[in-house]
Write an enzyme that holds these catalytic residues in place. Sequence first.
Site, PDB file in Angstrom:
ATOM      1  N   GLU A   1      26.615 -89.756 110.021  1.00  0.00           N
ATOM      2  CA  GLU A   1      26.096 -88.447 109.598  1.00  0.00           C
ATOM      3  C   GLU A   1      27.175 -87.373 109.707  1.00  0.00           C
ATOM      4  O   GLU A   1      27.002 -86.356 110.396  1.00  0.00           O
ATOM      5  CB  GLU A   1      24.830 -88.079 110.390  1.00  0.00           C
ATOM      6  CG  GLU A   1      23.713 -89.092 110.170  1.00  0.00           C
ATOM      7  CD  GLU A   1      22.331 -88.665 110.613  1.00  0.00           C
ATOM      8  OE1 GLU A   1      22.180 -87.643 111.287  1.00  0.00           O
ATOM      9  OE2 GLU A   1      21.361 -89.384 110.258  1.00  0.00           O
TER      10      GLU A   1
ATOM     11  N   GLU B   1      19.947 -96.315 108.664  1.00  0.00           N
ATOM     12  CA  GLU B   1      18.904 -95.664 109.480  1.00  0.00           C
ATOM     13  C   GLU B   1      17.707 -95.389 108.584  1.00  0.00           C
ATOM     14  O   GLU B   1      17.840 -94.691 107.575  1.00  0.00           O
ATOM     15  CB  GLU B   1      19.394 -94.355 110.098  1.00  0.00           C
ATOM     16  CG  GLU B   1      20.290 -94.553 111.290  1.00  0.00           C
ATOM     17  CD  GLU B   1      20.643 -93.249 112.005  1.00  0.00           C
ATOM     18  OE1 GLU B   1      19.788 -92.342 112.069  1.00  0.00           O
ATOM     19  OE2 GLU B   1      21.776 -93.162 112.500  1.00  0.00           O
TER      20      GLU B   1
HETATM   21  O1  AHR Z   1      17.870 -92.242 115.043  1.00  0.00           O
HETATM   22  C1  AHR Z   1      17.927 -90.998 115.639  1.00  0.00           C
HETATM   23  C2  AHR Z   1      18.981 -90.101 115.016  1.00  0.00           C
HETATM   24  O2  AHR Z   1      18.652 -89.828 113.704  1.00  0.00           O
HETATM   25  C3  AHR Z   1      20.363 -90.681 114.915  1.00  0.00           C
HETATM   26  O3  AHR Z   1      21.087 -90.540 116.088  1.00  0.00           O
HETATM   27  C4  AHR Z   1      20.978 -89.877 113.822  1.00  0.00           C
HETATM   28  O4  AHR Z   1      21.996 -90.557 113.142  1.00  0.00           O
HETATM   29  C5  AHR Z   1      19.798 -89.520 112.950  1.00  0.00           C
HETATM   30  O5  AHR Z   1      19.780 -88.194 112.596  1.00  0.00           O
END
Ligand code: AHR
Length: 527
Positions: free
Chosen positions: A209, A331
Amino acid sequence: MKISRLITRLTRSTRLRAVPFALGALVSLGAQAAPAQVTMTLQPTQPGAVVNPDIFGQFSEFIGSGIYGGIWVGAKSDIPNTDGFRTDVVQALRALDVPNVRWPGGCYADRYDWRDGVGPRAKRPVTENSNWGGTNNDNAFGSMEFLTFAQLIGAKPFMAVNVGSEPPSNMVHWLEYLTSTSKSAWAQQRRADGREQPWKIPYLGIGNELWGCGGNMTPDYAADVYRRYRAFVQVGGDQHMQMIAPGANGSDYHWTDVMMKKAVKYMDGISLHYYTIPRNGDDMMSATDFDQATWIDTLSKALFMDTLIEKHSAIMDKYDPTKRVALDVDEWGTWFKATPGSNPAFLQQQNTLRDAMVAALTLNIFVDHADRVRMANIAQMVNVLQAMILTDNNKMVLTPTYYVFKMFKPYQGAKVLPLEVKSPDYSVGKVSVPAVQATAVLGKDGYTYIALANLDPTHGADISVRLPQGAFHEISGTILTAPDMSSKNTFDAPDQVKPKTFTGAHMTGQTMAIHMPSKAFVMLRLD
Ligand code: AHR
């Protein structure tokens, strides 16, 4: 149902997204007749793209009890463990055939200094987890522990390096420590820490991110940063490590465009993060207490993954028409208000039948895009967000999401089969989704599998599948459903949402008739 919406949907891809059938039939559905009448056509002799097992990957970060307490308890704990790893959790994960696990974050990756987590545990520093609640991390779970854990559960390691707050030299030394065959100081440190052989690390994420917690970068700057770090990746021995470029936040298509334009030749994959987050204004919503409007809102948001993948893939096609580069959704999952009474920074939430439906829909979407989506990681493995497993001290419970992953096991390495689905919509207010969503594959074991989700929480579905004459003789299946949309497994009642044998499918000539109950996920095996 609005005719304009129907026409729009008819002109879009028929992959996975259900195609509305004759208008006459749709008009009669206005009366909410039950069950929904669904037709499908399966082409069992035309196998297509391989479903990469890695789309069933998971993610584990230093958040709350995601690692400490959930995976790692230390060898001296009263909780049964194998060299510090919870035996119950390891066994449950082994049973899933987890293909890969991503670590140490997430946002945490871009603060993590790997040097804090190597060497004798007693000498490791205590650091502050400023991403997730300011808790102490005694770094007992470091690189060796993560890699041992991955080995214990039979998963490939996917490690994310710190790009946001460390120079490239930090990554260089970590890779040297992990993979070098030389006698360098870092390689010798690994040996001193008990590992003679270099570790195999098939996947490396360069940052996380970068548009947000990884450094608030613009896509242009992030692409340059990626190229810079990529230049210093040096892997020991003859192993090939796939490089995953930091990708977009949901529908930030510009990010993908810039990253692909500037760095396509330096990457094997580009990541995408997307969470299913129903909201009430600015407020997060409860994981367990919701009505049908929120149910459909959640499922409709989960289905948006299909649009995201189509659009990001179309951009990738411009720079990578042969699809060499994978879109790695590293994710994804539901994100609700934290469990009442828990620390909100720990992202702990219960998991219901609704989460199971989100998992089923999302995995089916990945399958439908198997040519481009070759890795994905649900967030997260234990005790965090859409967890597979919940623990509390020595207690453990498997969530409905866990069971969806278990039911999908035969899809790992299978080949996608063309399946046309014609389903009416299920609607609440202005929100409509196809009532039934499905994919089919030819498994590595030679059986054909169909994964079906009935999204409607109050109506069953009568599904008629057209098949070539004599293609199959036997049907067996499992079903995951429960009395309520919010049914869940708890430590006291762990078996409320659990797969059962499904007997609602029958073959007659060229047709298979399936009766699915409402709010259910079914995995059929055809022989
Ligand atoms: O999964 C929780 C968080 O969500 C992670 O650390 C991040 O990459 C995302 O914003």
